[in-house]
Design a protein around this motif. Structure first.
Motif, mmCIF file in Angstrom:
data_model
loop_
_atom_site.group_PDB
_atom_site.id
_atom_site.type_symbol
_atom_site.label_atom_id
_atom_site.label_comp_id
_atom_site.label_asym_id
_atom_site.label_seq_id
_atom_site.Cartn_x
_atom_site.Cartn_y
_atom_site.Cartn_z
ATOM 1 N N ALA A 176 0.495 -1.617 0.113
ATOM 2 C CA ALA A 176 -0.164 0.240 -0.066
ATOM 3 C C ALA A 176 1.119 1.329 0.428
ATOM 4 N N ALA A 177 2.281 1.406 0.798
ATOM 5 C CA ALA A 177 2.772 2.551 1.198
ATOM 6 C C ALA A 177 3.851 2.309 -0.215
ATOM 7 N N GLN A 178 4.063 1.245 -1.400
ATOM 8 C CA GLN A 178 4.598 1.695 -2.184
ATOM 9 C C GLN A 178 3.549 2.267 -3.818
ATOM 10 N N TYR A 179 2.785 1.944 -3.683
ATOM 11 C CA TYR A 179 1.559 2.649 -4.601
ATOM 12 C C TYR A 179 0.272 3.153 -3.975
ATOM 13 N N ARG A 180 1.238 4.394 -2.844
ATOM 14 C CA ARG A 180 -0.176 5.012 -2.242
ATOM 15 C C ARG A 180 -1.277 4.756 -2.414
ATOM 16 N N LEU A 181 -1.444 3.495 -1.869
ATOM 17 C CA LEU A 181 -3.125 2.613 -2.043
ATOM 18 C C LEU A 181 -3.524 3.074 0.070
ATOM 19 N N ASP A 182 -4.957 2.552 0.957
ATOM 20 C CA ASP A 182 -5.550 2.563 1.467
ATOM 21 C C ASP A 182 -5.561 1.568 1.728
ATOM 22 N N ASP A 183 -4.653 0.444 2.856
ATOM 23 C CA ASP A 183 -4.631 -0.663 3.243
ATOM 24 C C ASP A 183 -5.767 -0.820 3.795
ATOM 25 N N THR A 184 -7.063 0.249 3.981
ATOM 26 C CA THR A 184 -8.107 -0.368 5.292
ATOM 27 C C THR A 184 -9.129 -0.210 4.424
ATOM 28 N N GLN A 185 -9.085 -0.676 3.207
ATOM 29 C CA GLN A 185 -10.117 -0.431 1.971
ATOM 30 C C GLN A 185 -9.684 -2.050 1.185
ATOM 31 N N GLN A 186 -10.860 -1.586 0.447
ATOM 32 C CA GLN A 186 -10.704 -3.506 -0.354
ATOM 33 C C GLN A 186 -10.392 -3.047 -1.381
ATOM 34 N N TRP A 187 -8.868 -4.124 -2.069
ATOM 35 C CA TRP A 187 -8.743 -4.103 -3.480
ATOM 36 C C TRP A 187 -9.433 -4.845 -4.293
ATOM 37 N N ILE A 188 -9.942 -4.323 -5.341
ATOM 38 C CA ILE A 188 -10.350 -5.312 -6.063
ATOM 39 C C ILE A 188 -9.561 -4.970 -7.980
ATOM 40 N N GLY A 189 -9.465 -6.013 -7.859
ATOM 41 C CA GLY A 189 -7.866 -6.142 -9.167
ATOM 42 C C GLY A 189 -8.533 -6.558 -10.569
ATOM 43 N N LEU A 190 -7.500 -5.332 -11.614
ATOM 44 C CA LEU A 190 -8.647 -5.378 -13.231
ATOM 45 C C LEU A 190 -7.037 -6.246 -14.018
ATOM 46 N N LEU A 191 -7.368 -6.758 -14.472
ATOM 47 C CA LEU A 191 -6.095 -7.143 -15.668
ATOM 48 C C LEU A 191 -7.095 -7.953 -16.855
ATOM 49 N N PRO A 192 -6.839 -6.968 -17.559
ATOM 50 C CA PRO A 192 -7.265 -6.920 -19.298
ATOM 51 C C PRO A 192 -6.533 -7.694 -19.724
ATOM 52 N N LEU A 213 -19.738 -0.444 -9.430
ATOM 53 C CA LEU A 213 -19.342 -0.930 -8.280
ATOM 54 C C LEU A 213 -19.658 -0.026 -7.251
ATOM 55 N N GLN A 214 -18.483 0.917 -7.583
ATOM 56 C CA GLN A 214 -18.496 1.854 -7.118
ATOM 57 C C GLN A 214 -19.557 2.983 -6.566
ATOM 58 N N ASP A 215 -20.740 3.476 -7.670
ATOM 59 C CA ASP A 215 -21.616 3.999 -7.146
ATOM 60 C C ASP A 215 -22.393 3.180 -6.411
ATOM 61 N N GLU A 216 -22.721 1.796 -6.358
ATOM 62 C CA GLU A 216 -23.218 1.363 -5.326
ATOM 63 C C GLU A 216 -22.481 1.223 -3.663
ATOM 64 N N ASP A 217 -21.061 1.383 -3.792
ATOM 65 C CA ASP A 217 -20.831 1.841 -2.496
ATOM 66 C C ASP A 217 -20.455 2.748 -1.918
ATOM 67 N N GLU A 218 -21.415 2.857 -0.798
ATOM 68 C CA GLU A 218 -21.409 4.310 -0.198
ATOM 69 C C GLU A 218 -20.559 4.626 0.855
ATOM 70 N N GLN A 219 -19.506 3.696 1.155
ATOM 71 C CA GLN A 219 -18.574 4.142 2.012
ATOM 72 C C GLN A 219 -17.377 4.161 0.925
ATOM 73 N N GLY A 220 -17.345 4.540 0.165
ATOM 74 C CA GLY A 220 -15.864 4.501 -0.557
ATOM 75 C C GLY A 220 -14.929 3.373 -0.490
ATOM 76 N N LYS A 221 -15.281 1.786 0.244
ATOM 77 C CA LYS A 221 -14.065 1.338 0.419
ATOM 78 C C LYS A 221 -13.866 -0.162 -0.584
ATOM 79 N N TYR A 222 -13.540 0.574 -2.052
ATOM 80 C CA TYR A 222 -12.854 -0.020 -2.922
ATOM 81 C C TYR A 222 -11.861 0.781 -3.318
ATOM 82 N N GLN A 223 -10.386 0.686 -4.193
ATOM 83 C CA GLN A 223 -10.170 0.877 -4.713
ATOM 84 C C GLN A 223 -9.641 -0.272 -5.760
#
Length: 391
Positions: A176-192, A213-223
């Motif tokens: 999280a520190a390396q990529y400036r992520l919030d480690d309290t949030q849930q992470w969703i992988g995108l591999l296109p 998915l983000q629109d349905e997330d009222e708490q902003g818990k996804y990155q």
């Protein structure tokens, strides 16, 4: 010894780099040249062709790029004839490599194939080319060994390289520190995918699903984590995201294995990345889209009802597949919202993925697959006659 290596995709670039290291341990003065990506270059392979320049997908797309591909192909063959390597190792990428195998065979260069093309799924007639031009197939799935033996091809099963790779050691907090992520949030992988055409066809729908998915997330818990394949340019990938005009937190990373390990779930384009995700034990949905004409032409030749390798290994559908017209933002959202929360669906998928992991981890000798592949190649060079040309 001198080896020609030919890999045209991100997974092949990874396996090629590992194979170079294994061959060099057995033959310290070995030299390597050929086609591949940045990992093979870093491992010491002189790249005559960068895989980025030939990595197109689909029958229609290949035709569109034929002039450039043929120019590179012919220069490659000419250089092989001039240098006369002791052996060639071709890694997957069948549309290019099976043609290359024939030319190399004509030059009396022993040809080995590491990581079989999926001819057991479609265009099985190509096994005749393999029997004619390939000295030995070195396969990474156990059922492939039976297929080739039944067709009279010299074959060895060595296990899957990804299943034997050292597990990532970096913690979630450090990543999280390396990529400036919030480690309290849930992470969703995108591999296109690992090729530009794949990304253009798959990424927009993935981003639309992430937006919903983000629109349905009222708490902003996804990155959202998007690992950039070694065959793609990071700046180009960022431009594709910008072109989609999606205001969602997407973070480009360099290590898909680490990213997947720490993701709650993932959306993964069909291919090697599905095996990587299964080995990470991350619940995921498989997606894929081809150009309409490519799909219509190709579907007639495919014998299977399922495409994802984890499903083929398990012998049943353990991860959902959304292919072509079924690949929509709504269908992805439905699958994700079912597998992200704790519950029966997630627990079952985790158990099924653990079973796939057990099947892929061949325990023989404890030696990594690329080490066994290197021994097969060097042993075959010293003991086996060249394959005969069949009429």
């Amino acid at each position: 010894m001198t080896f020609l290596l030919s890999a045209g995709e991100a997974s092949g670039d990874t396996y090629g780099a590992q194979l170079i290291a294994s061959l060099r341990r057995l033959s310290p003065n070995a030299a390597f040249f050929g086609m591949g990506g940045e990992k093979m270059r870093a491992a010491g392979c002189e790249l005559l062709i960068d895989a980025k320049d030939v990595a197109v997908v689909g029958l229609v797309e290949v035709v569109m790029h034929l002039p450039g591909i043929y120019r590179r192909f012919n220069r490659f063959v000419g250089e092989a004839g001039r240098r006369k390597p002791d052996a060639a190792v071709l890694i997957d990428f069948p549309e290019f490599n099976l043609r290359l195998a024939r030319k190399l065979h004509e030059l009396n260069i022993p040809v080995f194939y590491f990581v079989s093309p999926q001819i057991w799924a479609w265009r099985s007639g190509r096994v005749k080319q393999i029997r004619r031009y390939i000295r030995k197939m070195i396969v990474i799935f156990p059922f492939e060994q039976d297929f080739y033996r039944e067709h009279g091809v010299e074959v060895s099963y060595v296990g899957h390289p990804l299943a034997h790779a050292e597990p990532p050691r970096i913690s979630r907090q450090d990543f999280a520190a390396q990529y400036r992520l919030d480690d309290t949030q849930q992470w969703i992988g995108l591999l296109p995918g690992s090729r530009k055409r794949e990304v253009r066809l798959n990424l927009p729908t993935m981003l639309q699903a992430a937006r919903r998915l983000q629109d349905e997330d009222e708490q902003g818990k996804y990155q959202y984590l998007l690992p950039v394949a070694s065959t793609l340019d990071r700046v180009w990938m960022q431009q594709q995201i910008s072109n989609a005009h999606m205001s969602i937190p997407i973070h480009l990373t360099d290590n898909s294995r680490v990213a997947l390990k720490h993701c709650r779930a993932a959306i993964v384009a069909s291919g090697t990345a599905t095996v990587e995700t299964a080995l990470a034990g991350t619940p995921f949905v498989v997606v894929y889209r081809l150009a309409a004409l490519t799909w219509l032409l190709g579907r007639q030749m495919v014998k299977l009802d399922t495409f994802a390798m984890p499903n083929l290994i398990a012998g049943r559908k353990i991860v959902p597949e959304l292919i072509q017209q079924d690949f929509t933002p709504e269908s992805i959202l439905r699958e994700l919202t079912d597998m992200i929360p704790e519950g029966p669906r997630r627990r079952q998928m985790l158990a099924d993925l653990a079973d796939v992991q057990r099947q892929l981890r061949d325990p023989a000798n404890g030696e990594p697959p690329t080490g066994r592949a290197a021994r097969e190649i060097l042993g075959s060079l010293s003991t086996l006659p060249a394959p005969k040309t069949h009429g």
